[in-house]
Enzyme design. Structure first.
Site, PDB file in Angstrom:
ATOM      1  CD  GLU A  69       6.661 -17.365 -17.131  1.00  0.00           C
ATOM      2  OE1 GLU A  69       5.741 -17.752 -17.870  1.00  0.00           O
ATOM      3  OE2 GLU A  69       6.742 -16.204 -16.700  1.00  0.00           O
ATOM      4  CE  LYS A 128       0.344  -7.136 -14.603  1.00  0.00           C
ATOM      5  NZ  LYS A 128       1.384  -8.137 -14.822  1.00  0.00           N
ATOM      6  CD  GLU A 186       5.230 -11.629 -21.549  1.00  0.00           C
ATOM      7  OE1 GLU A 186       4.102 -11.165 -21.707  1.00  0.00           O
ATOM      8  OE2 GLU A 186       5.538 -12.367 -20.594  1.00  0.00           O
ATOM      9  NE  ARG A 212       4.047   1.903  -1.744  1.00  0.00           N
ATOM     10  CZ  ARG A 212       5.213   1.383  -1.393  1.00  0.00           C
ATOM     11  NH1 ARG A 212       6.297   1.725  -2.047  1.00  0.00           N
ATOM     12  NH2 ARG A 212       5.311   0.537  -0.399  1.00  0.00           N
ATOM     13  CG  HIS A 226      10.019 -36.739 -30.773  1.00  0.00           C
ATOM     14  ND1 HIS A 226      10.089 -38.007 -31.303  1.00  0.00           N
ATOM     15  CD2 HIS A 226      10.320 -36.874 -29.457  1.00  0.00           C
ATOM     16  CE1 HIS A 226      10.385 -38.876 -30.348  1.00  0.00           C
ATOM     17  NE2 HIS A 226      10.542 -38.211 -29.217  1.00  0.00           N
ATOM     18  CG  ASN A 267       2.826  -1.297   2.909  1.00  0.00           C
ATOM     19  OD1 ASN A 267       2.241  -2.294   2.479  1.00  0.00           O
ATOM     20  ND2 ASN A 267       3.985  -0.891   2.437  1.00  0.00           N
ATOM     21  N   GLY A 268       1.494  -3.708   4.925  1.00  0.00           N
ATOM     22  CA  GLY A 268       2.114  -4.950   5.382  1.00  0.00           C
ATOM     23  C   GLY A 268       1.064  -5.937   5.862  1.00  0.00           C
ATOM     24  CB  CYS A 312      -0.870   0.029   1.241  1.00  0.00           C
ATOM     25  SG  CYS A 312      -1.773  -1.500   1.513  1.00  0.00           S
ATOM     26  CD1 TRP A 338      -1.666  -5.472  -2.594  1.00  0.00           C
ATOM     27  CD2 TRP A 338      -2.500  -4.645  -4.473  1.00  0.00           C
ATOM     28  NE1 TRP A 338      -1.679  -6.476  -3.517  1.00  0.00           N
ATOM     29  CE2 TRP A 338      -2.185  -6.013  -4.668  1.00  0.00           C
ATOM     30  CE3 TRP A 338      -3.059  -3.921  -5.538  1.00  0.00           C
ATOM     31  CZ2 TRP A 338      -2.408  -6.645  -5.885  1.00  0.00           C
ATOM     32  CZ3 TRP A 338      -3.265  -4.565  -6.736  1.00  0.00           C
ATOM     33  CH2 TRP A 338      -2.939  -5.905  -6.907  1.00  0.00           C
ATOM     34  CE  LYS A 391       7.170 -13.312 -18.448  1.00  0.00           C
ATOM     35  NZ  LYS A 391       6.067 -13.633 -17.586  1.00  0.00           N
TER      36      LYS A 391
HETATM   37  C1  F6R Z   1       2.778 -13.012 -19.377  1.00  0.00           C
HETATM   38  C2  F6R Z   1       1.524 -12.638 -18.775  1.00  0.00           C
HETATM   39  C3  F6R Z   1       0.282 -13.279 -19.279  1.00  0.00           C
HETATM   40  C4  F6R Z   1      -0.679 -13.542 -18.120  1.00  0.00           C
HETATM   41  C5  F6R Z   1      -2.031 -14.056 -18.649  1.00  0.00           C
HETATM   42  C6  F6R Z   1      -2.966 -14.420 -17.518  1.00  0.00           C
HETATM   43  O1  F6R Z   1       3.866 -12.355 -18.773  1.00  0.00           O
HETATM   44  O2  F6R Z   1       1.484 -11.807 -17.906  1.00  0.00           O
HETATM   45  O3  F6R Z   1       0.556 -14.446 -19.981  1.00  0.00           O
HETATM   46  O4  F6R Z   1      -0.102 -14.490 -17.263  1.00  0.00           O
HETATM   47  O5  F6R Z   1      -2.628 -13.070 -19.440  1.00  0.00           O
HETATM   48  O6  F6R Z   1      -3.187 -13.332 -16.703  1.00  0.00           O
HETATM   49  P1  F6R Z   1      -3.716 -13.521 -15.219  1.00  0.00           P
HETATM   50  O7  F6R Z   1      -2.633 -14.185 -14.442  1.00  0.00           O
HETATM   51  O8  F6R Z   1      -3.998 -12.127 -14.741  1.00  0.00           O
HETATM   52  O9  F6R Z   1      -4.949 -14.364 -15.295  1.00  0.00           O
END
Ligand code: F6R
Length: 609
Positions: A482, A604, A489, A27, A505, A98-99, A2, A74, A486
């Site tokens: 993963e 996001k 993207e 935050r 294969h 916060n915490g 927070c 948060w 990363k």
């Molecule tokens: C990759 C990424 C996305 C999310 C996906 C699911 O870095 O952030 O692949 O993981 O869109 O999002 P959430 O976890 O919010 O359901």
């Protein structure tokens, strides 16, 4: 995570607090509130949602005073609501926090027995009552806060104000940052320096155990014993944007560095070490529903789906429980054979992903218990599921998910322990041993982060390549997926993750000197097999970037670059390994001048199908 702000001076505190909260909104943003001392009376105003809701409400009145505290929340304990929004009040005292207070339930019960009435579902309100009680016993505000924090277990940054001591703000920290600032005619406190920069660059960072005392004339601190303590004054030369990122060039890097804390916060208060058990009292489904689940399903998308795949290896190996893992968009339409009494775990950072939500609703319709593992408190998934396990990683601002992923894996570790102990598959000793391993993870991640320069030099060698292949076996296969996700993207480099044994294969046809291959080969029982795959790559002239365990030198002669991670169990090495891959991807993206925090075409929260 927070945001906290406090002001005492001669200007209108309301304006300074709102300005400060605006700069701290990154935050946390599910509710906000301020308390201002107006004509000797404490006035508290809170609103749910973004800060602008509070600003709108304040436009309707003239809230004026020269001292106050504010908070942008948060949520961790208690959904976003006006009652749960800070500041929290007890009589003539207000506080913001916060915490996480781990022992809040015990404290709450004690305070209720003493006649204190609780208005919120938060862990924070106990602090307000303890502080008020301590002042009623005749202590000054700083001494009362000192006595209060001695009763708290957990992590906190706290700011407080009392109507009967209008010339002082107090602050305390343990595990969460808190900074005091001083200008010519006013003093401040805040979670970080961002809101202070328009007023002063002369700041003092509190250390764990300190109590900060903030008056119009200056800022001082006392230690745990109540003795004055000197903390260096620091002159800050960051601009406002740098300050928001805590001095990091990108939120992604900041969030990678926050992982040791996020892991601790996700574990905090959720285990009973003496019994070697997880304590998941905050998940509201009946405990035997989890223990006796017919089938465990995990659904998620993207990075969260990779965490789900890690969960499959973990549950099957550690507690011998079969698990099916699905991508949200597939599960919801594939006529999955879910039965009444099954348990579905929905993993999501945002708690709003349309495909995961759709899958979750479908499973619920078919009679499964749904437990969501989400980071955003009060999100749609959290509200619609039967039980929620929050990952408590704090807001993730960068589009690429990092700390939420490790938080999800920690949550799965806790669930595995909970089910394993409940079904008697794990003994008490094994449970304690497992907890020891989990509690060692923050230090191991810290160790990887400290060696970031090595990953930067790997990145410098390969960042101009057009394709990457990531290989891993067992639990490291989802980590390969993963790592590749990363990289693609945030660098726009084409990258694929493969189960190392699958390479022959098909993908092996792609391998030549222009295809760097990242091989995940920590020293586990599959190590010799992974090394054979590494050899297959090497003989085809591909540059090899190997990740192995500390102490292993066998790969030095075989790979072009070797990065070692702490030597730990295969089931746990997924976490330090992931952090190393996040850093590698980050550096490659940054070297290619990509807007790492906001890569093209991505959002996001993916709230559409
Ligand atoms: C990759 C990424 C996305 C999310 C996906 C699911 O870095 O952030 O692949 O993981 O869109 O999002 P959430 O976890 O919010 O359901």
């Amino acid at each position: 995570m927070c945001g906290i702000i406090g002001y005492i001076g001669h200007a209108n505190a309301t304006d300074v607090l709102i300005d400060g909260l605006r700069r701290l909104e990154y935050r946390g943003y599910d509710s906000a509130g301020i308390a201002v001392l107006q004509h000797g009376r404490l006035e508290v105003r809170q609103r749910v949602g973004k800060l602008r809701n509070l600003e709108e409400a304040l436009k309707q009145e003239d809230l004026v005073g020269t001292a106050g505290i504010g908070h942008t929340r948060w949520a961790t304990h208690g959904r976003p609501s006006e009652d749960n929004a800070h500041p929290h009040r007890s009589g003539n005292v207000v506080i913001v926090h916060n915490g996480i207070i781990e022992n809040y339930l015990v404290l709450k019960q004690r305070l209720e027995c003493d006649g204190y009435h609780f208005e919120s579902e938060t862990d924070t309100e106990v602090i307000a009552h303890l502080l008020a009680r301590s002042m009623a016993e005749g202590r000054s505000l700083p001494q009362a806060l000192l006595a209060t924090v001695q009763e708290l277990r957990g992590s906190y940054a706290i700011a407080g104000l009392c109507g009967s001591d209008p010339d002082t703000l107090v602050a305390a920290r343990s595990g969460c940052s808190l900074v005091l600032g001083q200008s010519q005619d006013a003093s401040f406190l805040a979670s970080d320096v961002t809101p202070l920069l328009p007023y002063t660059r002369n700041v003092m960072f509190l250390e764990d155990g300190d109590i900060g005392i903030v008056t119009r004339h200056g800022i001082t601190a006392i230690d745990r014993e109540g003795r004055p303590v000197f903390r260096d004054r620091v002159a800050i030369d960051w601009n406002a944007e740098e300050a928001e990122r805590g001095g990091y060039p990108h939120f992604m890097l900041k969030e990678i560095h926050e992982q040791p804390q996020a892991i601790l916060d996700t574990l905090r208060g959720r285990y009973r070490y003496d019994e070697g058990e997880a304590d998941l009292g905050d998940v509201t489904i009946p405990p035997d529903a989890l223990m006796n689940a017919g089938q465990i399903w995990i659904v998620a998308c993207g990075t969260s789906w990779h965490a789900g795949l890690v969960g499959k290896y973990l549950f099957e190996e550690l507690i011998r429980k079969p698990v099916q893992v699905d991508i949200g968009s597939e599960f919801r339409y594939r006529k999955a054979m879910v039965r009444k009494g099954d348990v579905l775990l929905a993993l999501s950072q945002s708690g709003e992903t349309a495909d995961t939500l759709g899958a979750m609703r479908e499973a619920k319709r078919l009679g499964a218990y749904v437990v969501s593992v989400v980071n955003v408190v009060g999100s749609t998934m959290a509200r619609e599921s039967d039980g929620v396990l929050y990952t408590r990683c704090g807001p993730e601002i960068s589009v690429a998910s990092t700390k939420a992923f490790t938080g999800q894996i920690i949550a799965l570790y806790l669930l595995a322990l909970h089910i394993g102990r409940g079904r008697n598959v794990l003994s008490r000793d094994k449970g304690q041993w497992w907890l020891d391993q989990c509690l060692a993870l923050p230090g191991q991640v810290e160790h990887v982060i400290k060696r970031d320069a090595e990953l930067l030099s790997v990145a410098k060698r390969f960042y101009q390549k057009d394709n990457f292949l990531y290989l891993g076996r067992g639990i490291h296969y989802p980590i390969a997926l993963e790592g590749a996700l990363k990289l693609k993207e945030i660098s726009y480099i084409h990258a694929e993750g493969y189960a190392a044994g699958e390479m022959k294969h098909g993908p092996i046809a792609l391998i030549d000197e222009n295809m760097p291959v990242v091989v995940l080969a920590p020293r586990d029982r599959l190590y010799p097999k992974t090394v054979s795959n590494l050899m297959e790559v090497k003989t085809r002239n591909a540059p090899v970037i190997a990740f192995t365990s500390e102490g292993d030198h066998d790969l030095d002669a075989l790979a072009d670059c070797v990065f070692t991670i702490p030597d730990t169990l295969a089931l746990l090495s997924a976490i330090p390994l992931t952090v190393a891959l996040q850093l590698l991807a980050y550096h490659i993206g940054a070297l290619r001048n990509i807007d790492v925090d906001r890569p093209r075409n991505l959002a996001k929260s993916v709230t559409v199908e």
